[in-house]
Design an enzyme around this catalytic site. Structure first.
Site, PDB file in Angstrom:
ATOM      1  N   GLU A  81       0.826  -1.203   0.000  1.00 25.24           N
ATOM      2  CA  GLU A  81       0.000   0.000   0.000  1.00 25.24           C
ATOM      3  C   GLU A  81       0.864   1.259   0.000  1.00 25.24           C
ATOM      4  O   GLU A  81       1.870   1.334   0.699  1.00 25.24           O
ATOM      5  CB  GLU A  81      -0.907   0.015   1.229  1.00 25.24           C
ATOM      6  CG  GLU A  81      -1.924  -1.125   1.269  1.00 25.24           C
ATOM      7  CD  GLU A  81      -3.004  -1.015   0.200  1.00 25.24           C
ATOM      8  OE1 GLU A  81      -3.128   0.061  -0.410  1.00 25.24           O
ATOM      9  OE2 GLU A  81      -3.704  -2.014  -0.028  1.00 25.24           O
ATOM     10  N   CYS A 144      -7.407  -2.664   8.530  1.00 25.18           N
ATOM     11  CA  CYS A 144      -6.117  -2.646   7.827  1.00 25.18           C
ATOM     12  C   CYS A 144      -5.598  -1.213   7.680  1.00 25.18           C
ATOM     13  O   CYS A 144      -4.452  -0.915   8.024  1.00 25.18           O
ATOM     14  CB  CYS A 144      -6.248  -3.302   6.448  1.00 25.18           C
ATOM     15  SG  CYS A 144      -6.488  -5.093   6.513  1.00 25.18           S
ATOM     16  N   HIS A 168      -1.276  -5.767   1.498  1.00 23.68           N
ATOM     17  CA  HIS A 168      -2.481  -6.580   1.400  1.00 23.68           C
ATOM     18  C   HIS A 168      -2.187  -7.841   0.584  1.00 23.68           C
ATOM     19  O   HIS A 168      -1.422  -7.789  -0.387  1.00 23.68           O
ATOM     20  CB  HIS A 168      -3.615  -5.803   0.715  1.00 23.68           C
ATOM     21  CG  HIS A 168      -4.550  -5.146   1.674  1.00 23.68           C
ATOM     22  ND1 HIS A 168      -4.772  -3.785   1.696  1.00 23.68           N
ATOM     23  CD2 HIS A 168      -5.326  -5.662   2.667  1.00 23.68           C
ATOM     24  CE1 HIS A 168      -5.655  -3.492   2.647  1.00 23.68           C
ATOM     25  NE2 HIS A 168      -6.003  -4.619   3.247  1.00 23.68           N
TER      26      HIS A 168
END
Length: 215
Positions: A81, A144, A168
């Site tokens: 991310e 998350c 992820h």
């Protein structure tokens, strides 16, 4: 130079019996690769508690790198991310029934924090091992993203010389028996996360290549 990487995975949530993030990182606990030591810990899938547990684990392990890992059911790739945003907006309750909606994670905190992992370098190194990977530009608005933001806020508040970020991962095959969704084998995910951890420890700077999106 010896480096320590703390990897975290979540407990199962949303009716799932397993969470591939924990199943993967726990296999890496205690591994030493080229002077890089990996340690793995489980995080509760609970909004505020997740960050409190992570803060304690950082103080306990004193890592150089922290990589939080979470499940993104439906994704095709392992996806580091780029950014964490300062909002909780839960589509489903967490594991203690909390369902914050449009709530800042940190009151008057920055709108967002960037990952300080070499995310494009991680993606390229994973792809070189024939594992699908790509940069993601949204960590969602569930636990998350919450722990990703909480991690980067901890680093900012404490001026810790830690680099951190979030990755992820897709479902593993046994989670998709009764649903139509993409998956990667647990073995493949473990291999990809090992590459991500070692790459993060070895390289402080990222590479400058295309990794954006058109939508």
């Amino acid at each position: 130079m010896k480096k320590k990487v703390l990897l975290t995975g979540f407990e199962p949530f949303g009716g799932e019996r397993i969470n591939p993030s924990w199943e993967a990182v726990k296999q890496l606990n205690g591994e030493v690769i080229d002077d890089v030591t990996l340690v793995a810990e489980q995080i509760p899938t609970v909004f505020e508690k997740s960050v409190a547990v992570l803060d304690h684990l950082i103080q306990q392990h004193n890592p150089d790198i922290v990589i939080c890992v979470g499940q993104a059911g439906g994704r095709l790739h392992i996806t580091p991310e780029r950014v964490a945003i300062n909002i909780d907006d839960a589509k489903i309750p967490d594991n203690q029934g909390n369902q914050p909606i449009d709530k800042p994670i940190v009151d008057k905190g920055p709108v967002a924090y960037w990952s300080t992992l070499p995310i494009k370098r991680i993606v390229e190194n994973i792809k070189e091992s024939n594992i699908p990977a790509s940069v993601s530009h949204t960590a969602g608005t569930f636990v998350c993203n919450h722990i990703f933001y909480g991690l980067m806020d901890y680093i900012a508040r404490t001026s810790a010389s830690i680099r951190g970020g979030f990755i992820h991962i897709p479902f593993i095959p046994e989670q998709t028996i009764n649903k139509e969704a993409a998956s990667l084998s647990l073995e493949t995910i473990v291999k990809g996360l090992k590459i991500a951890a070692v790459t993060s420890a070895k390289y402080e700077t990222d590479i400058h290549i295309v990794g954006g999106m058109t939508h």
